[in-house]
Design an enzyme around this catalytic site. Structure first.
Site, PDB file in Angstrom:
ATOM      1  N   ARG A   1      56.742   5.323   1.979  1.00 58.05           N
ATOM      2  CA  ARG A   1      55.792   4.939   3.020  1.00 58.05           C
ATOM      3  C   ARG A   1      54.608   4.183   2.434  1.00 58.05           C
ATOM      4  NH1 ARG A   1      55.791   3.995   8.450  1.00 58.05           N
ATOM      5  NH2 ARG A   1      53.863   4.672   9.449  1.00 58.05           N
TER       6      ARG A   1
ATOM      7  N   ASP B   1      51.318 -11.895   8.822  1.00 53.62           N
ATOM      8  CA  ASP B   1      52.385 -10.903   8.738  1.00 53.62           C
ATOM      9  C   ASP B   1      53.313 -11.295   7.585  1.00 53.62           C
ATOM     10  OD1 ASP B   1      54.572  -9.232   9.045  1.00 53.62           O
ATOM     11  OD2 ASP B   1      54.778  -9.553  11.199  1.00 53.62           O
TER      12      ASP B   1
ATOM     13  N   SER C   1      58.868  -5.666  15.880  1.00 53.94           N
ATOM     14  CA  SER C   1      59.493  -5.311  14.621  1.00 53.94           C
ATOM     15  C   SER C   1      60.977  -5.010  14.844  1.00 53.94           C
ATOM     16  CB  SER C   1      58.756  -4.124  13.989  1.00 53.94           C
ATOM     17  OG  SER C   1      59.120  -3.937  12.646  1.00 53.94           O
TER      18      SER C   1
ATOM     19  N   HIS D   1      51.316  -7.247   9.828  1.00 57.03           N
ATOM     20  CA  HIS D   1      52.413  -6.810  10.683  1.00 57.03           C
ATOM     21  C   HIS D   1      51.968  -5.739  11.677  1.00 57.03           C
ATOM     22  CE1 HIS D   1      56.552  -6.171  11.888  1.00 57.03           C
ATOM     23  NE2 HIS D   1      56.466  -4.886  11.608  1.00 57.03           N
ATOM     24  N   ASP D   2      51.112  -4.839  11.249  1.00 60.38           N
ATOM     25  CA  ASP D   2      50.639  -3.771  12.140  1.00 60.38           C
ATOM     26  C   ASP D   2      49.861  -4.307  13.329  1.00 60.38           C
ATOM     27  OD1 ASP D   2      51.825  -1.591  11.029  1.00 60.38           O
ATOM     28  OD2 ASP D   2      50.036  -0.810  10.037  1.00 60.38           O
TER      29      ASP D   2
END
Length: 354
Positions: free
Chosen positions: A215, A302, A150, A331-332
Site C-alpha cells: 500500500r 496522474d 480507475s 490519481h487520487d
C-alpha cells in the site's frame, strides 16, 4: 437457481441497504477455471421510477466497497449530483474483493477450506460478468448512466462493449488497456506481499505486513511529488522519524485494518489483464462499438493513468467528450476533486455538453 438475501446482522455491514445475490452453480471464469456458488454484495440507493429509466450503476475502484456514498462523497448521495432522490443507484462489490462478494477469504464449497492464495486468477471481464448476472437478477434492462474511476472505469468500458445497455457513460482516470508501467507498479506490490511468508499460511489474516508495504508503494503512484513535498515537510534539523515515512507506515496500517491481502493481490492481477481489444480485433475496433454517449475525464499529474490513456479512449469512441481537470492529488484526484467533476458531469447529464 439464484436467490437474493437481505442484510443481516451477522453479515459484513457497510450500511443498512447492503444485500446479497447468490448464484447457485458454476461461474466459469475467462481462464476456464470455475468458481461455485458465488455471492455478490451490492447496495442500492433511491427508488426505481415507473419506466425504469433512472438507473445509475457505479463500479468501484481497487479497495472500495459497495457504498459509493462512503468513498465518493461530494459526488454521490443526498444533496450531491448523483442524488438518490433522482436516481436509482446500484453499486456491487467486485468479484475477488472482501466486502461481501466472493473472494479469497471465502470458503471453497468443494473443499470446505478458505481459498486464500489458491483463489483462481480473475479478469476485469469476470468482474463484469458478475455485474451482468446481478443486473439481470434485478430486472434492470437499461442503465441511464454507468460510471467509475480507475479500475472502476475499466469495468465500465468492458461492460459497455459486452452489452449495449447504457445510455451514458462516465469514466475518469482509467484506460482501455493496462500499461506496462501500471503492471510494473502492481508487480512490485505483489512482490512485497509475497515476501511476507504468512501470505502462504492457512491464516485468513496472512500477508497483512506485506500488504502494508504494498500500500505504501501504491500511494506513491496515487499522489504527486508536490503533494508529499507540501504536506510532509520536516524540520530542517531532523535526522530521523520523518513525516513522510510516518505517513507511509500509517497508510499501510490503515488499509490492513479494513482490507484483505489476498484480495489486494488478486485484484491487482485482475487489473493487469485489462485489455478491451483482447479477442475483439484490437482496442480501436472494440471501443468503436460503444454507442453510448460518453464523458471521459483525465487528471493532469496522474502518473498511474496518464492523460494519454484517456486520450486513447476518446479518440476511438464515436460519441465522446474528453475533458482534463487539474489536481494536486494526482490519481487520487478522481475521488477528491468532486466539485470539478460535478461542474463537468452536470451539463453532460442534462444534454448541455457538446
Amino acid at each position: 437457481m439464484t436467490t437474493i438475501f437481505p442484510f443481516t446482522k451477522n453479515s459484513i455491514k457497510v450500511n443498512d441497504s447492503l444485500h446479497y445475490y447468490r448464484h447457485s452453480g458454476e461461474f466459469r471464469l475467462e481462464s476456464g477455471e470455475i468458481l461455485n456458488d458465488i455471492q455478490i454484495a451490492y447496495q442500492t440507493f433511491g427508488e426505481l421510477n415507473s419506466d425504469k429509466s433512472n438507473v445509475v450503476w457505479i463500479c468501484h475502484a481497487l479497495t472500495a466497497n459497495a457504498d459509493p456514498t462512503q468513498w465518493w462523497p461530494g459526488l454521490i448521495g443526498y444533496n450531491y449530483l448523483i442524488n438518490p432522490e433522482e436516481y436509482f443507484i446500484v453499486c456491487a462489490n467486485i468479484l475477488g474483493a472482501c466486502s461481501g462478494t466472493t473472494g479469497p477469504r471465502d470458503f471453497d464449497p468443494k473443499t470446505g477450506e478458505r481459498y486464500l492464495s489458491k483463489f483462481p486468477n480473475i479478469t476485469i471481464r469476470d468482474q463484469v460478468k458478475a455485474h451482468i448476472m446481478l443486473r439481470e437478477e434485478l430486472g434492470i434492462e437499461r442503465i441511464a448512466l454507468g460510471m467509475g474511476g480507475s479500475t472502476g472505469g475499466q469495468q465500465i468500458l468492458e461492460w459497455a462493449i459486452e452489452e449495449p445497455v447504457f445510455d451514458r457513460l462516465f469514466v475518469i482516470a482509467t484506460s482501455a488497456q493496462s500499461s506496462p508501467w501500471g503492471k510494473a507498479i502492481r508487480a512490485a506490490q505483489r512482490m512485497a506481499i509475497e515476501a511476507d511468508q504468512s501470505f502462504y499460511s492457512n491464516s485468513a489474516n496472512g500477508g497483512k505486513k506485506g500488504m502494508e508495504a504494498a500500500r505504501a508503494m501504491a500511494l506513491l503512484s496515487y499522489r504527486t511529488p508536490g503533494t508529499f513535498n507540501q504536506s510532509q515537510k520536516d524540520d530542517n534539523e531532523a535526522l530521523d522519524n520523518y513525516k513522510a515515512e510516518s505517513y507511509q507506515r500509517y497508510q499501510g496500517l490503515k488499509l490492513s485494518h479494513r482490507f484483505d491481502a489476498h484480495s489486494y493481490y488478486v485484484l491487482g492481477k485482475a487489473m493487469d489483464t485489462h485489455n478491451v481489444g483482447r479477442g475483439r480485433g484490437g482496442i480501436q475496433k472494440a471501443l468503436s462499438s460503444i454507442k453510448a454517449k460518453t464523458l471521459i475525464i483525465g487528471i493532469e499529474g496522474d502518473i498511474l493513468f496518464p492523460i494519454e490513456d484517456q486520450q486513447t479512449i476518446a479518440e476511438h469512441l464515436p460519441n465522446s467528450t474528453f475533458k482534463i481537470i487539474q489536481s494536486d492529488y494526482g490519481h487520487d484526484g478522481f475521488l477528491i476533486e468532486t466539485q470539478k467533476i460535478t461542474e463537468i458531469l452536470k451539463p453532460f447529464l442534462s444534454n448541455e455538453s457538446n
